[in-house]
Scaffold this motif. Structure first.
Motif, mmCIF file in Angstrom:
data_model
loop_
_atom_site.group_PDB
_atom_site.id
_atom_site.type_symbol
_atom_site.label_atom_id
_atom_site.label_comp_id
_atom_site.label_asym_id
_atom_site.label_seq_id
_atom_site.Cartn_x
_atom_site.Cartn_y
_atom_site.Cartn_z
ATOM 1 N N ALA A 157 0.650 -1.255 0.195
ATOM 2 C CA ALA A 157 0.108 0.233 0.113
ATOM 3 C C ALA A 157 0.913 1.088 0.088
ATOM 4 C CB ALA A 157 -0.876 -0.017 1.198
ATOM 5 N N PHE A 158 0.513 2.287 -0.644
ATOM 6 C CA PHE A 158 1.009 3.593 -0.403
ATOM 7 C C PHE A 158 0.391 4.284 0.746
ATOM 8 C CE2 PHE A 158 1.075 7.953 -2.706
ATOM 9 C CZ PHE A 158 1.939 8.600 -1.909
ATOM 10 N N GLU A 213 0.534 6.312 3.244
ATOM 11 C CA GLU A 213 0.045 7.748 3.409
ATOM 12 C C GLU A 213 -1.393 8.205 2.799
ATOM 13 O OE1 GLU A 213 3.452 10.102 3.072
ATOM 14 O OE2 GLU A 213 2.713 11.945 3.730
ATOM 15 N N LEU A 214 -1.167 7.919 1.582
ATOM 16 C CA LEU A 214 -2.551 8.386 0.707
ATOM 17 C C LEU A 214 -3.570 7.522 1.268
ATOM 18 C CD1 LEU A 214 -3.920 10.197 -1.341
ATOM 19 C CD2 LEU A 214 -2.813 8.681 -3.213
ATOM 20 N N LYS A 258 -5.533 8.564 4.210
ATOM 21 C CA LYS A 258 -6.509 9.564 3.748
ATOM 22 C C LYS A 258 -7.629 9.058 3.137
ATOM 23 C CE LYS A 258 -2.698 13.112 3.042
ATOM 24 N NZ LYS A 258 -2.082 13.825 2.150
ATOM 25 N N GLU A 259 -7.369 8.377 1.996
ATOM 26 C CA GLU A 259 -8.342 8.139 1.169
ATOM 27 C C GLU A 259 -9.420 7.052 1.930
ATOM 28 O OE1 GLU A 259 -9.275 9.456 -1.435
ATOM 29 O OE2 GLU A 259 -10.723 8.160 -2.718
ATOM 30 N N ARG A 309 -11.491 9.089 4.062
ATOM 31 C CA ARG A 309 -12.695 9.654 3.310
ATOM 32 C C ARG A 309 -13.735 9.151 3.076
ATOM 33 N NH1 ARG A 309 -8.390 13.228 0.599
ATOM 34 N NH2 ARG A 309 -7.717 11.413 -0.727
ATOM 35 N N VAL A 363 -13.549 1.034 -0.988
ATOM 36 C CA VAL A 363 -12.084 0.562 -0.619
ATOM 37 C C VAL A 363 -11.629 -0.368 -1.683
ATOM 38 C CG1 VAL A 363 -10.672 -0.844 0.972
ATOM 39 C CG2 VAL A 363 -12.301 0.685 1.819
ATOM 40 N N ARG A 389 -10.820 2.520 -4.681
ATOM 41 C CA ARG A 389 -10.379 3.811 -4.531
ATOM 42 C C ARG A 389 -8.952 3.881 -3.749
ATOM 43 N NH1 ARG A 389 -15.239 7.166 -2.298
ATOM 44 N NH2 ARG A 389 -13.477 8.410 -1.565
ATOM 45 N N VAL A 390 -8.765 2.857 -3.039
ATOM 46 C CA VAL A 390 -7.709 3.243 -2.016
ATOM 47 C C VAL A 390 -6.289 2.522 -2.609
ATOM 48 C CG1 VAL A 390 -6.720 2.433 0.312
ATOM 49 C CG2 VAL A 390 -9.195 3.166 0.194
ATOM 50 N N PRO A 391 -5.228 2.988 -2.655
ATOM 51 C CA PRO A 391 -4.021 2.573 -3.244
ATOM 52 C C PRO A 391 -3.359 1.469 -2.623
ATOM 53 C CG PRO A 391 -3.490 4.719 -2.389
ATOM 54 C CD PRO A 391 -4.888 4.548 -2.249
#
Lengths: 280, 156
Positions: free
Chosen positions: B51-52, B54-55, B58-59, B62, B115, B118-120
């Motif tokens: 996973a990335f 940090e982003l 956040k996502e 959200r 999820v 959208r989530v990286p």
């Protein structure tokens, strides 16, 4: 089967309106000629510089592979025809050296849309809709037609493209093909380039994940680049690392937030390309 | 409160569930995603998640915030694994509590669907045959490649 594609940078102009050698004009410390050459070399190989025979000893040009004008006449037509004389069975990506706004994105798009059944693939001008002949892929089949056109008194490659079968593309970035002919235009271009991306070349931090990490062979790097946008940067890195995913399938993050591909990058920005996700 | 997070070891669902307790809640629903032994006709032996973060956090936050706005829920949480997973391991957990049961089911479904899209987070499958591939990436690239070839053979 498409013909192999070589690059040709036109640097044989007389620069009469600029009153100094256009090829040597500096943008961010790099000559126009070097900038155009390096841009082309990121997309095609080999790349040559087209010069008049009288310029063959010019030190700003001799460190590049040259193609000297070998046909009679004036203007860019002579350079293009001389390239076909030197290597008849290849197609030529022809670039004028005085296109300071031209970047990887516009070039990638041109090459992706290349139609080898046409005589050429070119952009339409954002100003008048007419073909732009000096950021163009010229196919080998254009060579004989160009010779005939010139023999009949034709000198203008733009008019040639208007009257021969060419694939014409709508411009992606309306400024990308603006050229610089006068000292005033040069001053304007310098200012615009500075406002488009403040310090250049700048350092960016790139992090790679998953398939991108494996294809780049690293998980992060700090990179000196003149890419103005994430789109330009992806073109540059795709050419370097052979990324298999087309940009259309990716998203991009700048400074850990999703970003538009056209955003202007600044020094120190952290960029992450996001391949299709698969959580859950 | 951070409601979306990553776990590097097995997800403690009992602890996660306790964080959703609320005397005003009359219902709770959860979803667990498990590592399956096959995908798209291929025998899968193990998975890796990356996973990335940090982003992704956040996502993920959200998405949980959107769920709270769409559905009248009390609390929601999502925990996703990263690293190497074996068959049968839990890859993701979603839990929601609400006044009535319907919103918990609906929000739980909404969260896991968002999820996934959208989530990286990326998933690498290792196959019985010995090779491996990043889900949604290798085939897309191959399809795009084939498309380029088809296009150039039409024109070339």
């Amino acid at each position: 089967m498409s013909a192999p594609l070589y690059g040709l940078i036109l640097a044989g102009g007389s620069s009469s309106r600029m009153k100094r050698d256009k090829a040597a004009l500096l943008y961010r410390g790099k000559s126009q000629l070097d900038r155009a050459f390096e841009l082309a070399a990121r997309h095609v190989n080999p790349v040559f510089v087209s010069v008049r025979a009288s310029q063959s000893g010019d030190p700003s040009r001799t460190h590049r592979p040259l193609i000297l004008d070998s046909v009679a006449g004036e203007g860019p037509m002579v350079g293009i025809r001389s390239a076909f004389e030197a290597h008849p069975n290849v197609a030529w990506l022809v670039l004028a050296c005085d296109l300071p706004f031209l970047g990887d994105a516009a070039l990638s798009c041109l090459l992706a849309e290349r139609d080898s059944n046409a005589m050429a693939t070119a952009y339409r001008s954002a100003h008048d809709g007419l073909p732009e002949p000096l950021c163009t892929v010229w196919e080998p089949r254009a060579a004989a037609a160009l010779a005939a056109y010139q023999a009949a008194g034709g000198e203008c490659p733009r008019k040639f493209l208007m009257h021969h079968p060419a694939r014409l593309l709508e411009p992606v970035d309306p400024k990308a093909l603006d050229n610089v002919n006068t000292p005033e235009e040069y001053a304007q271009a310098l200012g615009l380039l500075d406002s488009r991306s403040p310090a250049n070349p700048m350092q960016l931090k790139i992090q790679y994940f998953a398939v991108m990490r494996e294809q780049a062979g690293r998980s992060e790097e700090t990179l000196e680049t003149s890419a103005a946008t994430p789109a330009d940067l992806y073109s540059e890195l795709k050419a370097r690392y052979g990324f298999t995913l087309p940009r259309e399938l990716l998203k991009v993050a700048v400074n850990s937030e999703f970003s538009a591909w056209s955003r202007r990058l600044g020094p120190g920005d952290a960029v992450v390309f996001i391949p299709p996700v698969a959580g859950g | 409160m951070i409601r979306f997070r990553f776990a590097r070891v097995a997800i403690d669902t009992a602890a996660a569930r306790r964080e959703l307790l609320d005397l005003g809640a009359g219902g709770y629903a959860s979803f667990e995603g498990w590592v399956r032994d096959h995908n798209e006709g291929r025998e899968v032996t193990r998975l890796e998640y990356e996973a990335f973060e940090e982003l992704a956090v956040k996502e993920g936050e959200r998405i949980l915030e959107e769920a709270a706005q769409r559905f009248p829920i009390k609390h929601a949480q999502c925990i996703h694994r990263v690293g190497a997973l074996a068959l049968g391991d839990m890859a993701v957990w979603v839990g929601v509590s609400s006044v009535h049961r319907g919103e918990s089911f609906d929000a739980c479904r909404f969260i896991i669907d968002e999820v996934k899209h959208r989530v990286p987070i990326w998933k690498k499958e290792h196959y019985r045959s010995g090779d491996s591939g990043w889900v949604n990436c290798e085939r897309c690239a191959a399809a795009a490649h084939d498309h380029e070839h088809a296009a150039s053979s039409l024109t070339g």
